[in-house]
Design a protein around this motif. Structure first.
Motif, PDB file in Angstrom:
ATOM      1  N   LEU A 122      -8.046 -80.573   7.875  1.00 20.66           N
ATOM      2  CA  LEU A 122      -7.181 -80.240   8.999  1.00 20.66           C
ATOM      3  C   LEU A 122      -7.874 -80.516  10.328  1.00 20.66           C
ATOM      4  CD1 LEU A 122      -5.674 -76.926   7.614  1.00 20.66           C
ATOM      5  CD2 LEU A 122      -4.676 -79.208   7.560  1.00 20.66           C
ATOM      6  N   ALA A 123      -7.072 -80.675  11.365  1.00 22.65           N
ATOM      7  CA  ALA A 123      -7.593 -80.982  12.696  1.00 22.65           C
ATOM      8  C   ALA A 123      -8.469 -79.857  13.237  1.00 22.65           C
ATOM      9  CB  ALA A 123      -6.437 -81.252  13.649  1.00 22.65           C
ATOM     10  N   ASP A 124      -8.297 -78.632  12.750  1.00 20.06           N
ATOM     11  CA  ASP A 124      -9.119 -77.514  13.222  1.00 20.06           C
ATOM     12  C   ASP A 124     -10.466 -77.429  12.499  1.00 20.06           C
ATOM     13  OD1 ASP A 124      -8.505 -76.495  10.715  1.00 20.06           O
ATOM     14  OD2 ASP A 124      -7.335 -74.785  11.461  1.00 20.06           O
ATOM     15  N   GLY A 125     -10.738 -78.386  11.612  1.00 21.25           N
ATOM     16  CA  GLY A 125     -12.022 -78.417  10.910  1.00 21.25           C
ATOM     17  C   GLY A 125     -11.991 -77.780   9.539  1.00 21.25           C
ATOM     18  N   SER A 126     -10.942 -77.058   9.219  1.00 18.39           N
ATOM     19  CA  SER A 126     -10.860 -76.426   7.898  1.00 18.39           C
ATOM     20  C   SER A 126     -10.282 -77.427   6.893  1.00 18.39           C
ATOM     21  CB  SER A 126      -9.998 -75.161   7.961  1.00 18.39           C
ATOM     22  OG  SER A 126      -8.675 -75.485   8.308  1.00 18.39           O
ATOM     23  N   ARG A 149      -0.614 -73.201   7.250  1.00 17.20           N
ATOM     24  CA  ARG A 149      -1.097 -72.929   8.612  1.00 17.20           C
ATOM     25  C   ARG A 149       0.095 -72.998   9.567  1.00 17.20           C
ATOM     26  NH1 ARG A 149      -5.126 -72.787   5.752  1.00 17.20           N
ATOM     27  NH2 ARG A 149      -7.284 -73.233   6.324  1.00 17.20           N
ATOM     28  N   PHE A 152       0.589 -74.971  12.952  1.00 19.44           N
ATOM     29  CA  PHE A 152       0.852 -76.399  13.053  1.00 19.44           C
ATOM     30  C   PHE A 152       2.345 -76.730  13.026  1.00 19.44           C
ATOM     31  CE2 PHE A 152      -3.577 -76.798  11.288  1.00 19.44           C
ATOM     32  CZ  PHE A 152      -4.135 -77.336  12.445  1.00 19.44           C
ATOM     33  N   THR A 155       3.191 -78.246  16.261  1.00 21.47           N
ATOM     34  CA  THR A 155       2.232 -79.272  16.687  1.00 21.47           C
ATOM     35  C   THR A 155       2.620 -80.614  16.098  1.00 21.47           C
ATOM     36  OG1 THR A 155       0.526 -77.570  16.628  1.00 21.47           O
ATOM     37  CG2 THR A 155      -0.222 -79.839  16.760  1.00 21.47           C
ATOM     38  N   GLN A 188      -4.381 -85.580  11.851  1.00 17.65           N
ATOM     39  CA  GLN A 188      -4.781 -85.904  13.225  1.00 17.65           C
ATOM     40  C   GLN A 188      -3.681 -85.504  14.170  1.00 17.65           C
ATOM     41  OE1 GLN A 188      -5.813 -90.095  13.226  1.00 17.65           O
ATOM     42  NE2 GLN A 188      -7.835 -89.691  12.385  1.00 17.65           N
ATOM     43  N   LEU A 189      -4.075 -84.794  15.234  1.00 17.62           N
ATOM     44  CA  LEU A 189      -3.103 -84.365  16.227  1.00 17.62           C
ATOM     45  C   LEU A 189      -2.747 -85.554  17.119  1.00 17.62           C
ATOM     46  CD1 LEU A 189      -4.637 -80.933  17.232  1.00 17.62           C
ATOM     47  CD2 LEU A 189      -2.960 -81.419  15.471  1.00 17.62           C
TER      48      LEU A 189
END
Length: 190
Positions: A122-126, A149, A152, A155, A188-189
Motif C-alpha cells: 500500500l501507498a502508506d507503506g503497509s 483500509r 483509501f 483516495t 500508487q496514489l
C-alpha cells in the motif's frame, strides 16, 4: 601510532587537536611525562599498549591558531532516489500474520477452483496478503483494499505490477488474464 605534539606560546596541541593550556594540572602532568621520556598515561590508553611514535614541533614563539579542517572527499556510496519502480524487499511474514490477514478478508474464495495469493504494497507503506480465486477480477483487488483500509475509499489510486512496471488499467480482467498470479501489486496514489 604516530602522534605530533606541537608546543605553542599559550599551550600545546596533539596532532591538529584543540589547544591544551600549560596551567591545567592534567596537561602539566602530561608534559612532565614527555620530558622524562615516558609515554603519558593518556597515550598509553589510546594505543592499548601498542607502540607510540611521538614527534614534537616547537612553535613557542607563535600563538595557537586553530587549524582549518581539511577537505575530505565523500567516500561513501550513493543511493538512487525517486525511482519509478520501488525496490521490493520481501520480508517474510509469519504464518500467523498471513492467516490473520486471510481470516479477516472480505473476499469470498471458492475452494473448488484454483486460487492464488496476492501481496499488495500500500501507498502508506503497509502490506496486505490475500487469497483470491484466479477468476477474481482486478476490480476485486481494488475493493479489497478499500474494505481493508477505508481511508483509501476517497483516495484516487492506481494498481501497478512490480516488474515489469505496468499499470493495471483494465479492471475487468481476471487475475489470470492479467498474468498477476502469486505476485506483488503496488498501490500508487494519483
Amino acid at each position: 601510532v604516530q602522534i605530533l605534539l606541537k608546543l605553542w606560546r599559550n599551550g600545546f596541541s596533539l596532532d591538529d587537536g584543540e589547544l591544551r593550556s600549560y596551567s591545567d594540572p592534567t596537561n602539566a602532568q602530561f608534559l612532565e611525562s614527555v620530558k622524562r621520556g615516558e609515554i603519558p598515561l593518556e597515550l598509553q590508553r589510546l594505543v592499548h599498549g601498542g607502540q607510540v611514535n611521538l614527534d614534537m614541533e616547537d612553535h613557542q614563539e607563535q600563538e595557537y591558531v586553530k587549524p582549518r579542517l581539511r577537505f575530505k572527499a565523500f567516500s561513501g556510496e550513493g543511493q538512487k532516489l525517486g525511482s519509478l519502480t520501488p525496490e521490493i524487499v520481501s520480508t517474510p511474514s509469519s504464518p500467523e500474520e498471513e492467516e490473520k490477514s486471510i481470516l479477516n478478508a472480505p473476499v469470498l474464495i471458492d475452494d473448488s477452483i484454483p486460487a492464488t495469493k496476492i501481496q499488495i504494497r500500500l501507498a502508506d507503506g503497509s502490506r496486505l496478503i490475500q487469497r483470491f480465486n484466479q477468476t477474481h477480477r482486478i476490480k476485486h483487488i481494488r475493493e479489497f483494499i478499500i474494505q481493508s483500509r477505508p481511508a483509501f475509499a476517497t483516495t484516487d489510486f492506481v494498481l501497478v505490477t512490480t516488474f515489469p512496471n505496468k499499470e493495471l488499467t483494465d479492471e475487468s480482467l481476471t487475475l489470470q488474464e492479467a498474468d498477476i498470479l502469486n505476485t506483488v501489486i503496488l498501490q500508487q496514489l494519483k
